[in-house]
Motif scaffolding. Structure first.
Motif, mmCIF file in Angstrom:
data_model
loop_
_atom_site.group_PDB
_atom_site.id
_atom_site.type_symbol
_atom_site.label_atom_id
_atom_site.label_comp_id
_atom_site.label_asym_id
_atom_site.label_seq_id
_atom_site.Cartn_x
_atom_site.Cartn_y
_atom_site.Cartn_z
ATOM 1 N N ARG A 245 0.781 -1.148 -0.051
ATOM 2 C CA ARG A 245 0.149 0.011 -0.048
ATOM 3 C C ARG A 245 0.698 1.233 -0.001
ATOM 4 N NH1 ARG A 245 -5.293 1.766 3.730
ATOM 5 N NH2 ARG A 245 -6.281 2.488 1.840
ATOM 6 N N PRO A 246 0.774 2.241 -1.273
ATOM 7 C CA PRO A 246 1.406 3.286 -1.041
ATOM 8 C C PRO A 246 0.984 4.453 -0.168
ATOM 9 C CG PRO A 246 0.699 2.718 -3.172
ATOM 10 C CD PRO A 246 -0.049 1.745 -2.350
ATOM 11 N N VAL A 247 1.885 5.375 0.424
ATOM 12 C CA VAL A 247 1.487 6.284 1.061
ATOM 13 C C VAL A 247 1.896 7.620 0.310
ATOM 14 C CG1 VAL A 247 1.908 7.415 3.264
ATOM 15 C CG2 VAL A 247 1.750 5.062 3.346
ATOM 16 N N ILE A 248 0.795 8.732 0.222
ATOM 17 C CA ILE A 248 1.084 9.784 -0.576
ATOM 18 C C ILE A 248 1.903 10.797 0.467
ATOM 19 C CG2 ILE A 248 -0.194 11.584 -1.926
ATOM 20 C CD1 ILE A 248 -2.245 9.853 -2.570
ATOM 21 N N LEU B 218 -7.928 11.856 -4.641
ATOM 22 C CA LEU B 218 -6.742 11.262 -5.443
ATOM 23 C C LEU B 218 -6.094 10.166 -4.801
ATOM 24 C CD1 LEU B 218 -4.242 13.176 -7.516
ATOM 25 C CD2 LEU B 218 -3.294 11.722 -5.905
ATOM 26 N N PHE B 219 -5.987 8.988 -5.502
ATOM 27 C CA PHE B 219 -5.357 7.753 -5.071
ATOM 28 C C PHE B 219 -4.093 7.462 -5.770
ATOM 29 C CE2 PHE B 219 -9.636 7.650 -4.000
ATOM 30 C CZ PHE B 219 -9.930 7.202 -2.539
ATOM 31 N N VAL B 220 -3.238 6.937 -5.319
ATOM 32 C CA VAL B 220 -2.001 6.151 -6.050
ATOM 33 C C VAL B 220 -2.264 4.599 -5.647
ATOM 34 C CG1 VAL B 220 0.652 5.548 -6.012
ATOM 35 C CG2 VAL B 220 -0.118 7.974 -5.441
ATOM 36 N N VAL B 221 -2.257 3.923 -6.867
ATOM 37 C CA VAL B 221 -2.448 2.612 -6.687
ATOM 38 C C VAL B 221 -1.399 1.923 -7.271
ATOM 39 C CG1 VAL B 221 -3.992 0.742 -7.682
ATOM 40 C CG2 VAL B 221 -4.992 3.036 -7.425
ATOM 41 N N VAL C 205 3.203 13.874 -8.162
ATOM 42 C CA VAL C 205 2.604 13.062 -7.014
ATOM 43 C C VAL C 205 3.711 12.259 -6.508
ATOM 44 C CG1 VAL C 205 1.145 11.162 -6.150
ATOM 45 C CG2 VAL C 205 0.400 12.865 -8.046
ATOM 46 N N LYS C 206 4.179 12.528 -5.224
ATOM 47 C CA LYS C 206 5.262 11.729 -4.593
ATOM 48 C C LYS C 206 4.554 10.839 -3.553
ATOM 49 C CE LYS C 206 8.471 15.780 -4.810
ATOM 50 N NZ LYS C 206 9.112 16.703 -4.124
ATOM 51 N N PHE C 207 5.205 9.561 -3.330
ATOM 52 C CA PHE C 207 4.639 8.595 -2.583
ATOM 53 C C PHE C 207 5.739 7.523 -2.091
ATOM 54 C CE2 PHE C 207 4.639 6.952 -6.903
ATOM 55 C CZ PHE C 207 4.838 5.348 -6.777
ATOM 56 N N LEU C 208 5.501 7.014 -0.999
ATOM 57 C CA LEU C 208 6.135 6.359 -0.174
ATOM 58 C C LEU C 208 5.757 4.798 -0.392
ATOM 59 C CD1 LEU C 208 6.630 8.196 3.154
ATOM 60 C CD2 LEU C 208 8.101 8.322 0.921
ATOM 61 N N ILE C 209 6.586 3.962 -0.212
ATOM 62 C CA ILE C 209 6.229 2.412 -0.458
ATOM 63 C C ILE C 209 7.522 1.499 0.190
ATOM 64 C CG2 ILE C 209 7.246 1.786 -2.844
ATOM 65 C CD1 ILE C 209 4.221 0.530 -3.276
ATOM 66 N N ASP C 210 7.119 0.395 0.571
ATOM 67 C CA ASP C 210 8.069 -0.436 1.189
ATOM 68 C C ASP C 210 9.550 -0.601 0.348
ATOM 69 O OD1 ASP C 210 9.424 -2.746 1.963
ATOM 70 O OD2 ASP C 210 7.623 -3.697 2.778
ATOM 71 N N ARG C 211 10.454 -0.099 1.145
ATOM 72 C CA ARG C 211 11.801 -0.170 0.394
ATOM 73 C C ARG C 211 12.293 -1.421 -0.149
ATOM 74 N NH1 ARG C 211 15.859 2.346 4.505
ATOM 75 N NH2 ARG C 211 14.074 3.849 4.837
ATOM 76 N N LEU C 212 11.781 -2.477 0.355
ATOM 77 C CA LEU C 212 12.187 -4.006 -0.080
ATOM 78 C C LEU C 212 11.593 -4.062 -1.315
ATOM 79 C CD1 LEU C 212 12.666 -5.748 3.526
ATOM 80 C CD2 LEU C 212 14.283 -4.553 1.932
ATOM 81 N N LEU C 213 10.589 -3.643 -1.922
ATOM 82 C CA LEU C 213 9.774 -3.976 -2.857
ATOM 83 C C LEU C 213 10.480 -3.555 -4.374
ATOM 84 C CD1 LEU C 213 5.940 -3.092 -2.222
ATOM 85 C CD2 LEU C 213 7.132 -5.383 -2.216
ATOM 86 N N LEU C 214 10.474 -4.283 -5.435
ATOM 87 C CA LEU C 214 11.322 -4.268 -6.662
ATOM 88 C C LEU C 214 10.017 -3.516 -7.328
ATOM 89 C CD1 LEU C 214 13.159 -7.234 -7.318
ATOM 90 C CD2 LEU C 214 14.063 -4.914 -6.473
ATOM 91 N N ILE C 215 10.061 -2.153 -7.402
ATOM 92 C CA ILE C 215 8.780 -1.634 -8.118
ATOM 93 C C ILE C 215 9.010 -1.712 -9.675
ATOM 94 C CG2 ILE C 215 7.911 0.473 -8.543
ATOM 95 C CD1 ILE C 215 7.583 -0.232 -5.645
ATOM 96 N N SER D 85 -3.440 3.524 -2.142
ATOM 97 C CA SER D 85 -3.294 4.267 -0.927
ATOM 98 C C SER D 85 -4.420 5.077 -0.472
ATOM 99 C CB SER D 85 -2.606 5.430 -1.330
ATOM 100 O OG SER D 85 -3.181 6.666 -2.252
ATOM 101 N N GLU D 86 -4.516 5.374 0.806
ATOM 102 C CA GLU D 86 -5.330 6.319 1.279
ATOM 103 C C GLU D 86 -5.417 7.713 0.586
ATOM 104 O OE1 GLU D 86 -5.551 9.031 5.214
ATOM 105 O OE2 GLU D 86 -5.890 6.801 5.528
ATOM 106 N N GLY D 87 -6.577 8.229 0.120
ATOM 107 C CA GLY D 87 -6.713 9.198 -0.756
ATOM 108 C C GLY D 87 -6.473 10.722 -0.196
ATOM 109 N N VAL D 88 -6.147 11.723 -1.000
ATOM 110 C CA VAL D 88 -6.043 12.899 -0.721
ATOM 111 C C VAL D 88 -7.052 13.877 -1.492
ATOM 112 C CG1 VAL D 88 -3.680 12.927 0.202
ATOM 113 C CG2 VAL D 88 -4.347 13.416 -2.325
#
Length: 508
Positions: A399-402, A491-494, A419-429, A500-503
């Protein structure tokens, strides 16, 4: 009976005003301002963040009314019954803290509106269509002297009237990508140019001939709009699910015979030169269900009954299991049955999407008054939250975090947004798995989500690493008001189908 999520994360909820005293007492100040016989509330504001609520003072009878939000986020609520059938009610979010309440205007509508449909328009107005013995439409606000007196006939509503209902109630209404209106009633549809008051095209009827709108109440959505960068030639598909066979309403009303509901969905690309309906079979039959667009583009089908019709005590066999429809899957693999609820949600129940991705479900009252005992389906006062599969603990790391933008950003049509977002750093995006969606929260009542709309924004550049777990995606806002009427959107990042949770974004 009615729900609307506003851009301060509060949900406006209300029932009819003539049921008798409710279980929620007005404050002393509210009671002194109320013109009702009792000092109890028939509307409430629910704060979805703090899980608290407070009473509101709706005055005129809003039974089976309609609504939409204006570009500034204000809820416009129209029509109802008796002293409310020509009323307009306004609720402005975040108006000086906790003092927000209904402001009501009598006789602002030209026509009595009971069971009408509203839709937000590209020019910022709201169109109000149909209702009991109302084969016409009008606009609000009344922006010009001529519009304040103008009522427009819509013969299509009379031509498609269900003889059983003797009226054409709660027609399905969607804004086409070209700015015209797709109007569906009974089992037929037209494309209507409301600016010229002409029918642009007539669509084929849904095969089988069974009605899908009230009282044979199915539900409908426009599937997420994509390829928005040009603002033209955008494909739009309508999905209509469930309903009741012809004659169900009268059989249930007069003979207490409850026919099985329809178990099919009809899907049509309304932008095709020669569109046709394709028919799909649901896992179970459904009447009086709600259909909600989820942030990842899936469709939730929830609430309703397996037999009967809309109307007082005319539904049987509650359908407790929600179903998720995956529009992009292969034809035979689109429906996914979910864990059942324990609470029947029959006539006069609601469902709306919250900003955190859950679905708020509430209500159910098939009776002419509040009735809690010795009935099949008692009046239901609870709220519950349905969590789609993307909210399961197994998906938490996806799950991303905006991080940016912050909520309530104003942005114009056609502008670009980082749109800047955070996601688990161990994932290969995988950048191909990243998308950004905009969703306009609808006004929900009677299985109809008015002005519900989702846009899949065009990526102008792919997501790129900005340090471990930090990413940025650049997107373009739709250029056309026809694609996205001005107003507030979530607005959501998917990522990998997990949103993500929306803004909140205000498109101006």
């Amino acid at each position: 009976m009615h729900m609307q999520l506003l851009n301060d994360d509060r949900v406006i909820i209300y029932d009819r005003t003539d049921f008798g005293p409710s279980n929620l007492t007005l404050t002393e100040d509210q009671c002194s301002r109320s013109n009702l016989k009792d000092c109890t509330a028939h509307s409430a504001e629910y704060d979805s963040i703090t899980n608290t609520f407070r009473p509101l003072t709706v005055q005129t009878n809003n039974w089976c009314s309609s609504g939409a939000t204006l570009p500034n986020g204000t809820l416009v609520q129209t029509g109802g019954y008796r002293n409310g059938d020509r009323a307009v009610r306004m609720f402005q979010p975040s108006c000086n803290g906790n003092g927000c309440d209904w402001v009501e205007f009598q006789n602002k509508l030209l026509q009595r509106r009971w069971y009408a449909t509203d839709h937000a328009l590209p020019d910022g107005r709201v169109i109000i269509i149909g209702g009991t013995k109302a084969f016409n439409y009008e606009f609000y606000p009344k922006t010009t002297p001529s519009s304040s007196q103008q009522l427009y006939k819509l013969p299509f509503l009379e031509q498609t009237t269900d003889p059983a209902a003797e009226n054409n109630l709660y027609p399905f209404l969607f804004l086409h990508a070209d700015g015209n209106l797709f109007i569906f009633a009974n089992n037929k549809a037209i494309l209507f140019d409301y600016t010229k008051d002409v029918v642009v095209r007539t669509y084929p009827a849904i095969p089988g001939g069974d009605p899908r709108s009230y009282p044979s109440t199915g539900s409908a959505v426009v599937l997420p709009l994509k390829n928005l960068e040009l603002g033209v030639n955008v494909e739009a598909e309508v999905l209509i699910c469930g309903g009741a066979p012809a004659g169900s309403y009268l059989k249930a009303l007069r003979t207490r015979r409850f026919l099985p509901a329809l178990n099919t969905c009809a899907r049509m690309k309304i932008t095709d030169p020669e569109p046709t309906w394709s028919i799909e079979t649901m896992p179970m039959a459904r009447v009086m269900s709600d259909m909600l667009l989820l942030p990842n583009g899936d469709v939730l089908i929830i609430n309703g009954a397996g037999k009967g019709s809309a109307g007082w005590e005319l539904g049987r066999d509650p359908v407790l299991s929600p179903v998720i429809y995956h529009p992009n899957n292969a034809l035979e693999s689109r429906f996914q049955v979910q864990t059942p609820s324990q609470i029947p949600r029959m006539y006069h129940s609601c469902a709306i999407l919250l900003r955190d991705g859950r679905v708020l479900v509430g209500g159910s009252n098939p009776h002419a008054y509040y009735n809690f005992t010795n009935v099949l389906f008692p009046t239901e006062l609870s709220l519950e939250a349905f969590s789609p599969p993307y909210m399961s603990p197994t998906n938490a790391r996806l799950r991303p975090v905006i991080a940016e933008p912050l909520s309530n950003l104003k942005i114009k049509h056609g502008k670009h947004l980082k749109v800047k977002f955070l996601i688990d750093r161990l994932l290969l995006i995988n950048p191909a798995w990243v998308s950004v969606t905009l969703l306009r929260p609808p006004f929900n009542t009677h299985s109809l989500s008015m002005t519900q709309r989702m846009l899949v924004l065009t990526n102008t550049s792919l997501a790129r690493p900005r340090g471990f777990g930090k990413f940025q995606v650049n997107v373009a806002m739709p250029k056309s008001n026809n694609i996205a009427p001005p107003g507030f959107y979530m607005l959501f990042v998917v990522y990998h189908n997990v949103p993500s949770e929306g803004v909140w974004i205000q498109l101006t």
